[in-house]
Scaffold this motif. Structure first.
Motif, mmCIF file in Angstrom:
data_model
loop_
_atom_site.group_PDB
_atom_site.id
_atom_site.type_symbol
_atom_site.label_atom_id
_atom_site.label_comp_id
_atom_site.label_asym_id
_atom_site.label_seq_id
_atom_site.Cartn_x
_atom_site.Cartn_y
_atom_site.Cartn_z
ATOM 1 N N GLY A 21 0.801 -1.197 0.000
ATOM 2 C CA GLY A 21 0.000 0.000 0.000
ATOM 3 C C GLY A 21 0.840 1.255 0.000
ATOM 4 O O GLY A 21 1.960 1.270 0.486
ATOM 5 N N GLY A 22 0.310 2.330 -0.530
ATOM 6 C CA GLY A 22 1.035 3.586 -0.578
ATOM 7 C C GLY A 22 0.110 4.749 -0.313
ATOM 8 O O GLY A 22 -0.861 4.639 0.412
ATOM 9 N N SER A 23 0.389 5.909 -0.914
ATOM 10 C CA SER A 23 -0.419 7.093 -0.704
ATOM 11 C C SER A 23 -0.574 7.821 -2.023
ATOM 12 O O SER A 23 0.023 7.474 -3.038
ATOM 13 N N PHE A 77 4.939 -9.526 8.122
ATOM 14 C CA PHE A 77 3.980 -8.783 7.301
ATOM 15 C C PHE A 77 3.819 -7.386 7.884
ATOM 16 O O PHE A 77 4.181 -7.118 9.033
ATOM 17 N N ARG A 78 3.279 -6.512 7.069
ATOM 18 C CA ARG A 78 3.134 -5.111 7.458
ATOM 19 C C ARG A 78 1.756 -4.619 7.038
ATOM 20 O O ARG A 78 1.314 -4.861 5.924
ATOM 21 N N SER A 79 1.090 -3.903 7.933
ATOM 22 C CA SER A 79 -0.215 -3.305 7.649
ATOM 23 C C SER A 79 -0.081 -1.791 7.666
ATOM 24 O O SER A 79 0.691 -1.235 8.450
ATOM 25 N N ARG A 80 -0.834 -1.146 6.801
ATOM 26 C CA ARG A 80 -0.842 0.320 6.755
ATOM 27 C C ARG A 80 -2.276 0.809 6.659
ATOM 28 O O ARG A 80 -3.049 0.340 5.824
ATOM 29 N N GLY A 81 -2.622 1.744 7.504
ATOM 30 C CA GLY A 81 -3.901 2.425 7.422
ATOM 31 C C GLY A 81 -3.664 3.908 7.243
ATOM 32 O O GLY A 81 -2.800 4.488 7.903
ATOM 33 N N THR A 82 -4.388 4.528 6.330
ATOM 34 C CA THR A 82 -4.174 5.939 6.030
ATOM 35 C C THR A 82 -5.497 6.672 5.899
ATOM 36 O O THR A 82 -6.409 6.200 5.218
ATOM 37 N N ASN A 126 0.857 3.016 -5.019
ATOM 38 C CA ASN A 126 -0.525 2.541 -4.908
ATOM 39 C C ASN A 126 -1.424 3.747 -4.639
ATOM 40 O O ASN A 126 -1.480 4.249 -3.526
ATOM 41 N N TYR A 127 -2.097 4.221 -5.662
ATOM 42 C CA TYR A 127 -2.983 5.368 -5.488
ATOM 43 C C TYR A 127 -4.122 5.270 -6.501
ATOM 44 O O TYR A 127 -4.026 4.589 -7.515
ATOM 45 N N ALA A 128 -5.193 5.966 -6.207
ATOM 46 C CA ALA A 128 -6.323 6.086 -7.123
ATOM 47 C C ALA A 128 -7.033 7.403 -6.841
ATOM 48 O O ALA A 128 -7.364 7.707 -5.693
#
Length: 413
Positions: A21-23, A77-82, A126-128
């Motif tokens: 995941g990204g921003s 593993f790694r989780s990201r919340g934004t 990773n963006y939309a």
């Protein structure tokens, strides 16, 4: 052996390294930079240029593996919340990914000779972004801009203890990865226009290397019995120019057409890091680090972009860990970690530098004498809401598993 099973499992899942995941800012350059690999590093602020690993595999500085006492494999593993926030609304997203793996093997402990290899992510995209466009001369439509993918590196490295107990380390690295950028035009079903999608796929491959140095224990300069260890360290990461194969494709409900394709050279700038660590009363460890990468020198096809600037990071870390002993309880053997970090990121958008501040914390839980589970957590803020930009409130959770097993140990007779 048990460790063989771990390696087979990791190899099966390694394809997921790029699905990170990204921003929204990751649309520029090659996306968000990954400098934190496993949970212990995340919990301590993301640095560690002067640390020598024993109970964990430390990949920040290639010289760190000299302290490897067991054949060790580490993964997680790694989780990201934004939460993406503007002046008018906010959107939250969450993603969990595989964070790569590494294996370290002690070869000759007395000389600090150890070897390591593995695969870890380097950048991620990773963006939309979706926008409704009112067309005064025709039908309205929605525009969606998106990007996914990233670059990872396969690496193999070694360390050696120099005279005066300074440690030298180096890794050879192969970079590979695919990044897809897309643009979609979507019209109302009643419209006479056809939906269309344009995709630009970029495949990257190339070589690089890292070199690191860690000093001997310099604690004698303080003349204090409370200071048991003091070291300085640094490293440089050099990227050879990556070959980028690009294909541009246009598609509609009527046909798919390859418009253009070719190969260009991508120049990713070098990266340097320096740091110091000091240990008090054998149980309290403090680290201070600085990282720099001149992304203003980034080029693709010989062209630079005005949306990138020089990257720098300042980090502080703390760890409390009692020396292992059979008389210690489980709770007394838990490692407690914390840290702070501040980044001048490589993004420069609409005249604004996109900066980031984060707090870090975490724990290390012993399973057996040589195995552990580590948890790292960081929470922070990045960006601004002014000049039509987005402010990101984020958290990251990393869980790593470190397995150690004795190999190649001479039996005493």
């Amino acid at each position: 052996m048990k460790i063989i099973k771990y390696i087979l499992i990791l190899t099966f899942f390694s394809a997921a390294v790029f699905a990170s995941g990204g921003s929204i800012y990751s649309r520029f350059g090659k996306g968000d930079i990954t400098n934190i690999y496993f949970a212990r590093q995340m919990a301590m602020g993301g640095g560690g240029a002067s640390l020598i690993g024993s109970g964990n595999i430390l990949l920040y500085n290639p010289a760190s593996i000299a302290g490897t006492q067991f054949t060790r494999v580490e993964t997680g593993f790694r989780s990201r919340g934004t939460d993406l926030s503007t002046n008018s609304k906010s959107v939250f997203y969450y993603k969990t990914v595989f964070s790569g793996f590494a294996i370290a093997l002690p070869i000759e402990r007395s000389y600090g000779i150890a070897a390591t290899f593995g695969i870890v992510p380097v950048t991620k995209v990773n963006y939309a972004v979706k926008q409704h466009v009112v067309n005064p001369t025709g039908d309205d439509y929605d525009v969606t801009l998106g990007g996914t993918g990233g670059i990872s590196k396969l690496f193999i490295g070694a360390s050696y203890r120099l005279p005066f107990n300074w440690i030298l380390g180096a890794t050879y690295e192969y970079y590979t990865g695919k990044i897809d950028y897309s643009s979609k035009l979507e019209f109302d079903r009643a419209s006479g226009y056809k939906n269309a999608e344009f995709t630009n796929s970029n495949g990257h491959h190339g070589m690089g290397a890292s070199f690191g140095l860690i000093s001997s224990n310099l604690s004698s300069i303080f003349r204090s019995e409370s200071i048991s260890d003091f070291r300085i360290g640094g490293f440089v990461n050099y990227f050879a120019r990556l070959h980028t194969d690009s294909i541009f494709v246009a598609a509609s409900s009527v046909q798919v057409a390859k418009i253009s394709g070719g190969s260009v050279v991508t120049k990713i700038p070098y990266k340097i890091g320096v740091g110091a660590s000091i240990r008090f009363k054998k149980a309290y460890l403090f680290t201070l680090d600085f990282l720099y990468q001149p992304w203003s020198q980034y080029e693709i096809g010989g062209i630079r972009t005005s949306n990138l600037t020089n990257y720098s990071k300042y980090s502080f870390g703390f760890e409390h860990k009692n020396k292992y002993g059979r008389n210690l309880s489980f709770w007394e053997r838990i490692a407690i970690r914390a840290g702070l970090s501040y980044e001048n990121t490589q993004y420069h958008i609409n005249g604004e530098n996109i900066n980031q501040f984060a707090v870090h914390t975490g724990l290390g839980f012993p399973i057996t004498f040589s195995n552990s589970v580590d948890i790292g957590f960081m929470a922070g803020v990045r960006g601004v809401k002014s000049n039509n930009l987005i402010k990101e409130y984020f958290y990251k959770l990393s869980v790593s598993f470190s397995f150690g097993e004795l190999w190649f140990v001479r039996q005493e007779r």
